[in-house]
Design a protein around this motif. Sequence first.
Motif, PDB file in Angstrom:
ATOM      1  N   VAL A 136      -7.044 -27.546 -49.507  1.00  0.00           N
ATOM      2  CA  VAL A 136      -7.373 -26.491 -48.555  1.00  0.00           C
ATOM      3  C   VAL A 136      -7.181 -25.139 -49.233  1.00  0.00           C
ATOM      4  O   VAL A 136      -6.212 -24.937 -49.969  1.00  0.00           O
ATOM      5  N   VAL A 137      -8.118 -24.227 -49.020  1.00  0.00           N
ATOM      6  CA  VAL A 137      -8.024 -22.858 -49.533  1.00  0.00           C
ATOM      7  C   VAL A 137      -7.519 -21.988 -48.386  1.00  0.00           C
ATOM      8  O   VAL A 137      -8.102 -21.980 -47.306  1.00  0.00           O
ATOM      9  N   ASN A 138      -6.430 -21.250 -48.636  1.00  0.00           N
ATOM     10  CA  ASN A 138      -5.738 -20.540 -47.549  1.00  0.00           C
ATOM     11  C   ASN A 138      -5.203 -19.189 -48.019  1.00  0.00           C
ATOM     12  O   ASN A 138      -4.252 -19.147 -48.790  1.00  0.00           O
ATOM     13  N   PRO A 139      -5.828 -18.070 -47.613  1.00  0.00           N
ATOM     14  CA  PRO A 139      -6.986 -17.941 -46.733  1.00  0.00           C
ATOM     15  C   PRO A 139      -8.254 -18.437 -47.416  1.00  0.00           C
ATOM     16  O   PRO A 139      -8.366 -18.403 -48.638  1.00  0.00           O
ATOM     17  N   ASN A 140      -9.194 -18.868 -46.597  1.00  0.00           N
ATOM     18  CA  ASN A 140     -10.361 -19.555 -47.131  1.00  0.00           C
ATOM     19  C   ASN A 140     -11.399 -18.583 -47.691  1.00  0.00           C
ATOM     20  O   ASN A 140     -11.553 -17.454 -47.235  1.00  0.00           O
ATOM     21  N   ALA A 173      -4.121 -14.875 -51.277  1.00  0.00           N
ATOM     22  CA  ALA A 173      -2.996 -14.669 -50.362  1.00  0.00           C
ATOM     23  C   ALA A 173      -2.178 -13.423 -50.675  1.00  0.00           C
ATOM     24  O   ALA A 173      -1.465 -12.923 -49.799  1.00  0.00           O
ATOM     25  N   ASP A 174      -2.249 -12.902 -51.885  1.00  0.00           N
ATOM     26  CA  ASP A 174      -1.333 -11.837 -52.298  1.00  0.00           C
ATOM     27  C   ASP A 174      -1.362 -10.620 -51.389  1.00  0.00           C
ATOM     28  O   ASP A 174      -0.320 -10.024 -51.102  1.00  0.00           O
ATOM     29  N   LEU A 175      -2.548 -10.206 -50.958  1.00  0.00           N
ATOM     30  CA  LEU A 175      -2.690  -8.967 -50.199  1.00  0.00           C
ATOM     31  C   LEU A 175      -2.858  -9.219 -48.709  1.00  0.00           C
ATOM     32  O   LEU A 175      -3.233  -8.309 -47.965  1.00  0.00           O
ATOM     33  N   GLU A 176      -2.576 -10.446 -48.271  1.00  0.00           N
ATOM     34  CA  GLU A 176      -2.796 -10.833 -46.876  1.00  0.00           C
ATOM     35  C   GLU A 176      -1.463 -11.106 -46.168  1.00  0.00           C
ATOM     36  O   GLU A 176      -0.491 -11.509 -46.802  1.00  0.00           O
ATOM     37  N   PRO A 177      -1.431 -10.932 -44.852  1.00  0.00           N
ATOM     38  CA  PRO A 177      -0.237 -11.314 -44.078  1.00  0.00           C
ATOM     39  C   PRO A 177      -0.218 -12.813 -43.802  1.00  0.00           C
ATOM     40  O   PRO A 177      -0.225 -13.274 -42.663  1.00  0.00           O
ATOM     41  N   VAL A 178      -0.219 -13.592 -44.872  1.00  0.00           N
ATOM     42  CA  VAL A 178      -0.280 -15.048 -44.778  1.00  0.00           C
ATOM     43  C   VAL A 178       1.074 -15.615 -45.178  1.00  0.00           C
ATOM     44  O   VAL A 178       1.668 -15.190 -46.174  1.00  0.00           O
ATOM     45  N   GLU A 179       1.573 -16.582 -44.414  1.00  0.00           N
ATOM     46  CA  GLU A 179       2.825 -17.245 -44.752  1.00  0.00           C
ATOM     47  C   GLU A 179       2.569 -18.260 -45.861  1.00  0.00           C
ATOM     48  O   GLU A 179       1.886 -19.255 -45.660  1.00  0.00           O
ATOM     49  N   SER A 180       3.102 -17.977 -47.038  1.00  0.00           N
ATOM     50  CA  SER A 180       2.877 -18.826 -48.199  1.00  0.00           C
ATOM     51  C   SER A 180       3.821 -20.020 -48.198  1.00  0.00           C
ATOM     52  O   SER A 180       4.918 -19.970 -47.644  1.00  0.00           O
ATOM     53  N   LEU A 181       3.396 -21.085 -48.873  1.00  0.00           N
ATOM     54  CA  LEU A 181       4.249 -22.253 -49.068  1.00  0.00           C
ATOM     55  C   LEU A 181       5.027 -22.183 -50.378  1.00  0.00           C
ATOM     56  O   LEU A 181       5.757 -23.120 -50.706  1.00  0.00           O
ATOM     57  N   CYS A 182       4.887 -21.081 -51.123  1.00  0.00           N
ATOM     58  CA  CYS A 182       5.539 -21.001 -52.432  1.00  0.00           C
ATOM     59  C   CYS A 182       7.060 -20.998 -52.324  1.00  0.00           C
ATOM     60  O   CYS A 182       7.745 -21.498 -53.217  1.00  0.00           O
TER      61      CYS A 182
END
Length: 330
Positions: A136-140, A173-182
């Motif tokens: 899955v690409v997130n964000p896509n 994901a770097d510049l997005e308000p996305v919760e990463s799994l890292c």
Amino acid sequence: MASKKEGSIRHGGDLGEACRLFPQAPEPWIDLSTGINPIPYPWPALEASAFTRLPAKSDLASLEAAAARAYGAAPDHVVAAPGTQALIDLVPRLRPPGRVAVVGPTYAEHAASWTRAGHAVVAAADLSTEADVVVVVNPNNPDGRVVPARDLAAAAAGLAARGGWLVVDEAFADLEPVESLCGAPPPGCLVLRSFGKTYGLAGLRLGFAVAGEPLIGTVRRGIGPWAVSGPAIAIGRRALADGAWRREAAVARGRDAARLDALLEAAGGRVVGGTTLFRTADFADGPGLFARLGRAGIFVRRFEAAPARLRFGLPAGEAAWARLAEALGA
């Protein structure tokens, strides 16, 4: 999405294709066909040793430590690679052929790489699948769809229970308000992070894999020694440590994305999604607009499976913004 030539994939950034399609277009070209930050990180002057000697293990460790801090990961969970694409090609070769579901439509290289490695690949609408591996690409890319981290973690747990993997491509994901799994990758979960897109230095070829053991050890052995160049290590660790630059870039490119949305909507487009670094819109005559922009020396991303849809990267500078506005309003 795949081009008409069997076995090939059309990518953004191919100005050779742009010149073939529109040989009379004015130059310089404005390439909006990629999702790369148009304002790059100011790369530092490098010592000659970055070019003349093999990178030391301590150099690579310092780069991976900088990436770990930037991504909120543990240093021993991070492996550097010569670009995310290299990881996309490598990972399918790290397990025996099986059933792979790619949540799409999305970046076509994922399905192509797993297919080349002998896996049976299917397209999936969501995470609910009985495959051995889910990608899955997130964000896509290209619609910016975001899957919540809790849903990804639940999918990873189900896959890991039967020896499967969840591959999460967080290239944007770097510049997005996305919760990463890292920060805490679940067992059997591999996260991919891109450097070049965020920092506008795609030619440097640098990317990262993040996972817990034993998966991250498998990836490290698969990459082998000296995979990342000395210049990429030197610039990458400097940029990744510059949190202020990344925060400022997120704000500035967010303003650019909103400005681009307004231009596309004024031109009759319906913005269907995207990220801070690209916007995707549907038009009544997508092929016609693609051609009109091309004749004006502006190259955007088209999709054969969705002819009405075009993806626009961000212009770099006021002159490029003015040319785009003029071409859209022609």
